[in-house]
Enzyme design. Structure first.
Site, PDB file in Angstrom:
ATOM      1  N   LYS A   1       0.849  -1.190   0.000  1.00 55.17           N
ATOM      2  CA  LYS A   1       0.000   0.000   0.000  1.00 55.17           C
ATOM      3  C   LYS A   1       0.886   1.243   0.000  1.00 55.17           C
ATOM      4  O   LYS A   1       1.541   1.552   0.998  1.00 55.17           O
ATOM      5  CB  LYS A   1      -0.903   0.057   1.229  1.00 55.17           C
ATOM      6  CG  LYS A   1      -1.955   1.175   1.120  1.00 55.17           C
ATOM      7  CD  LYS A   1      -2.598   1.506   2.448  1.00 55.17           C
ATOM      8  CE  LYS A   1      -1.869   2.608   3.178  1.00 55.17           C
ATOM      9  NZ  LYS A   1      -1.930   3.937   2.491  1.00 55.17           N
TER      10      LYS A   1
ATOM     11  N   GLY B   1       6.726   4.859   8.633  1.00 55.70           N
ATOM     12  CA  GLY B   1       5.829   5.979   8.876  1.00 55.70           C
ATOM     13  C   GLY B   1       5.976   6.482  10.296  1.00 55.70           C
ATOM     14  O   GLY B   1       7.016   6.309  10.935  1.00 55.70           O
ATOM     15  N   SER B   2       4.935   7.067  10.804  1.00 55.11           N
ATOM     16  CA  SER B   2       4.993   7.678  12.127  1.00 55.11           C
ATOM     17  C   SER B   2       4.960   6.621  13.222  1.00 55.11           C
ATOM     18  O   SER B   2       4.440   5.514  13.051  1.00 55.11           O
ATOM     19  CB  SER B   2       3.819   8.647  12.320  1.00 55.11           C
ATOM     20  OG  SER B   2       2.599   7.926  12.460  1.00 55.11           O
ATOM     21  N   THR B   3       5.517   6.981  14.371  1.00 53.54           N
ATOM     22  CA  THR B   3       5.514   6.075  15.517  1.00 53.54           C
ATOM     23  C   THR B   3       4.095   5.788  15.980  1.00 53.54           C
ATOM     24  O   THR B   3       3.761   4.657  16.369  1.00 53.54           O
ATOM     25  CB  THR B   3       6.351   6.682  16.651  1.00 53.54           C
ATOM     26  OG1 THR B   3       7.704   6.836  16.187  1.00 53.54           O
ATOM     27  CG2 THR B   3       6.344   5.793  17.888  1.00 53.54           C
ATOM     28  N   GLU B   4       3.238   6.795  15.921  1.00 54.43           N
ATOM     29  CA  GLU B   4       1.841   6.607  16.325  1.00 54.43           C
ATOM     30  C   GLU B   4       1.157   5.529  15.489  1.00 54.43           C
ATOM     31  O   GLU B   4       0.503   4.624  16.017  1.00 54.43           O
ATOM     32  CB  GLU B   4       1.087   7.930  16.188  1.00 54.43           C
ATOM     33  CG  GLU B   4      -0.400   7.840  16.516  1.00 54.43           C
ATOM     34  CD  GLU B   4      -1.148   9.126  16.205  1.00 54.43           C
ATOM     35  OE1 GLU B   4      -2.384   9.124  16.359  1.00 54.43           O
ATOM     36  OE2 GLU B   4      -0.517  10.117  15.802  1.00 54.43           O
TER      37      GLU B   4
ATOM     38  N   GLU C   1       9.946   1.052  10.601  1.00 58.32           N
ATOM     39  CA  GLU C   1      10.910   2.153  10.503  1.00 58.32           C
ATOM     40  C   GLU C   1      10.105   3.412  10.768  1.00 58.32           C
ATOM     41  O   GLU C   1       9.288   3.830   9.944  1.00 58.32           O
ATOM     42  CB  GLU C   1      11.563   2.160   9.118  1.00 58.32           C
ATOM     43  CG  GLU C   1      12.870   2.941   9.080  1.00 58.32           C
ATOM     44  CD  GLU C   1      12.659   4.396   8.710  1.00 58.32           C
ATOM     45  OE1 GLU C   1      12.682   5.237   9.654  1.00 58.32           O
ATOM     46  OE2 GLU C   1      12.472   4.691   7.529  1.00 58.32           O
TER      47      GLU C   1
ATOM     48  N   CYS D   1      12.858  11.224   8.142  1.00 59.03           N
ATOM     49  CA  CYS D   1      12.842  10.682   9.500  1.00 59.03           C
ATOM     50  C   CYS D   1      14.196  10.806  10.185  1.00 59.03           C
ATOM     51  O   CYS D   1      14.270  10.923  11.406  1.00 59.03           O
ATOM     52  CB  CYS D   1      12.374   9.228   9.487  1.00 59.03           C
ATOM     53  SG  CYS D   1      13.281   8.171   8.351  1.00 59.03           S
TER      54      CYS D   1
ATOM     55  N   GLU E   1       8.777  15.074  16.953  1.00 55.60           N
ATOM     56  CA  GLU E   1       9.158  15.100  15.549  1.00 55.60           C
ATOM     57  C   GLU E   1       8.232  16.062  14.798  1.00 55.60           C
ATOM     58  O   GLU E   1       7.023  15.855  14.737  1.00 55.60           O
ATOM     59  CB  GLU E   1       9.067  13.707  14.943  1.00 55.60           C
ATOM     60  CG  GLU E   1       9.549  13.655  13.502  1.00 55.60           C
ATOM     61  CD  GLU E   1       9.510  12.264  12.909  1.00 55.60           C
ATOM     62  OE1 GLU E   1      10.438  11.914  12.166  1.00 55.60           O
ATOM     63  OE2 GLU E   1       8.537  11.534  13.190  1.00 55.60           O
TER      64      GLU E   1
END
Length: 496
Positions: free
Chosen positions: A191, A244-247, A266, A300, A397
């Site tokens: 995706k 992508g984002s940590t969230e 990552e 990142c 970030e």
């Protein structure tokens, strides 16, 4: 639709296509019948549309990937996989200009970086990973059980993998995942980010042309909910790889628990750059500027926390601020552009909120700080000084062209390392000094997956890339990436 005048006819023709899903080697209409507008962040204009998949489409893609994994792809010998991957790399290079233009207009990154960095890099990644297909064998073992034994290990593909990639480096992030998965013998359901699906769709076409069998690489475009969530939770997927984002990484991990699929992540970063007074200060300042302002800070591993010794602070900061004021900001396809826009109106608002909050919390605006123009999503290269722990700009970030700078004195290395490590992230870092004793001591103390000395970037296919702490699990690039897409099987034969 109106396109940038620098676009080639090949790129325009691709943009004008009614892009569909790629499932089992075929272009397929989404079950929802819906489409998503694709925006040029340099103008805010719609430049194309993409299919909006749902969970039913993910089911079809997983089924196709399973058939390919258990059928034609498994039967292809390692050397033939290498030949296919090398042909794929050749096709990437043959279409390099088109791919670079599509990447630039979709992500906002300046064309020169897309052409000379991203496109060159993904061809190299294919060749590097393609070289591993004939070399990923197992081992024999001398065991101590009673009797006579023959024991060995096998390294086998993990199976069907789901891959979810971000919008900041659509080409790079796609190939960082596709190449090791193909080399290992896996099949893929990918995706792309909803904002930037174009180059993934184009390389999907090139993969088929290179001889990748139908069903080995499937592309389902759409939103994280429902497409990404369906991939992460799908019982027919054996591993999920996410950048992508940590969230969002946390949500991916939770969704993957259903069948305990393997997960690699990552994620975000808040990378420290440490400049000692004996460093080449001119080179350090240039690298600091490049690190945080490259691709409008949407990296990142961007060096977003700057620590400079008090004796060098003024010189370094004046050089960085001068560079911030002189950077040519513009559309990625405009000749001479050095920094493009952020990806969206939402990201523009996020970045400018952080700049405002930093000043409200006591930071000093040293350079930049404002939006540029009212067309497209441009932010001035920004430098904040007097930042400290507890400020959102220091701790979180931002993912924008915003540098937070701090002084340090003649403290011991332990104290400096503790400050640099005082973050939930641990992706990248850099150390600037001519003293190798100091450099190696600092390198051993920094909690980061990547430590660069007298540079902030080391983008080579052989070097593992990934982070400590909340910057992720696992490594991409190098043989470490191959290991993420394989299982090790122990075989023990009792001979007597």
């Amino acid at each position: 639709m109106t396109y940038h005048p620098a676009l080639s006819e090949a790129a325009k023709a691709f943009l004008k296509c009614e892009h569909q899903l790629l499932i089992d080697g075929n272009k397929v209409e989404p079950s929802s019948g819906k489409r998503t507008d694709i925006i040029d962040p340099g103008t805010g204009n719609v430049i194309s549309t993409a299919a909006e998949a749902n969970s039913a489409d993910v089911d079809k893609a997983v089924a196709a990937a399973r058939r390919a994994f258990e059928g034609p792809w498994r039967q292809i010998k390692p050397a033939e996989r290498t030949r296919i991957m090398f042909r794929f790399a050749e096709l990437i290079e043959e279409h390099a200009d088109e791919l670079a233009e599509l990447e630039s207009i979709n992500s906002g990154k300046p064309l020169v970086f897309c052409r000379n960095g991203d496109v060159v890099g993904i061809a190299e990644m294919l060749r590097y990973m393609g070289g591993w297909t004939t070399k990923m064998g197992g081992d024999t073992h001398n065991i101590s059980l009673p009797g006579e034994w023959h024991t060995y290990t096998l390294r086998e593909p993990v199976g069907v993998v789901g891959q979810i990639i971000p919008w900041n480096f659509p080409l790079n992030m796609a190939m960082w995942k596709i190449a090791p998965a193909l080399a290992a013998g896996c099949t893929i359901v990918m995706k792309p980010a909803v904002q930037t699906p174009l180059t993934a769709l184009r390389i999907g076409e090139l993969a088929l042309e290179a001889g990748v069998p139908p069903g080995v690489l499937n592309l389902v475009t759409g939103r994280g909910d429902p497409v990404g969530e369906a991939i992460a939770a799908h019982p027919g997927i054996d591993k999920v790889a996410f950048t992508g984002s940590t969230e969002v990484g946390r949500r991916i991990t939770q969704a993957a628990t259903g069948n305990l699929k393997r997960v690699s992540l990552e994620l975000g970063g808040k990378s420290p750059v440490i400049i000692f007074p004996d460093a080449d200060l001119e080179a350090a300042a240039a690298a600091v500027s490049s690190s945080i302002f490259f691709h409008a800070g949407q990296v990142c591993a961007a060096g977003s926390r700057l620590y400079v010794h008090e004796r060098a602070f003024d010189q370094v900061m004046e050089a960085v601020a001068k560079r911030a004021r002189e950077i040519r900001v513009g559309h990625g396809l405009d000749q001479g552009t050095e920094m493009g826009p952020v990806i969206s109106q939402q990201q523009l608002e996020r970045v400018t909120r952080y700049i405002q909050s930093g000043q409200e919390e006591g930071a000093t605006l040293f350079a930049g700080g404002n939006r540029i123009g009212d067309q497209g999503y441009f932010v001035q290269p920004t430098v904040l000084t007097d930042t400290k722990p507890g400020m959102a700009v220091h701790d979180e970030e931002i993912f924008g062209p915003v540098l937070c700078a701090m002084k340090f004195g003649d403290d011991d290395i332990e104290q400096l390392a503790a400050s640099a490590n005082a973050s939930p992230y641990g992706l990248a870092s850099s150390i600037w000094t001519r003293d190798l004793n100091v450099a190696h001591k600092m390198a051993s103390r920094l909690q980061a997956g990547i430590v660069n000395i007298n540079t902030h970037s080391s983008p080579d296919a052989t070097l593992p890339y990934g982070g400590y702490k909340q910057s992720g699990w696992g490594r991409e690039r190098g043989f470490d990436a191959i290991e993420m897409y394989t299982e090790v099987k122990a075989v023990a034969v009792k001979l007597s």
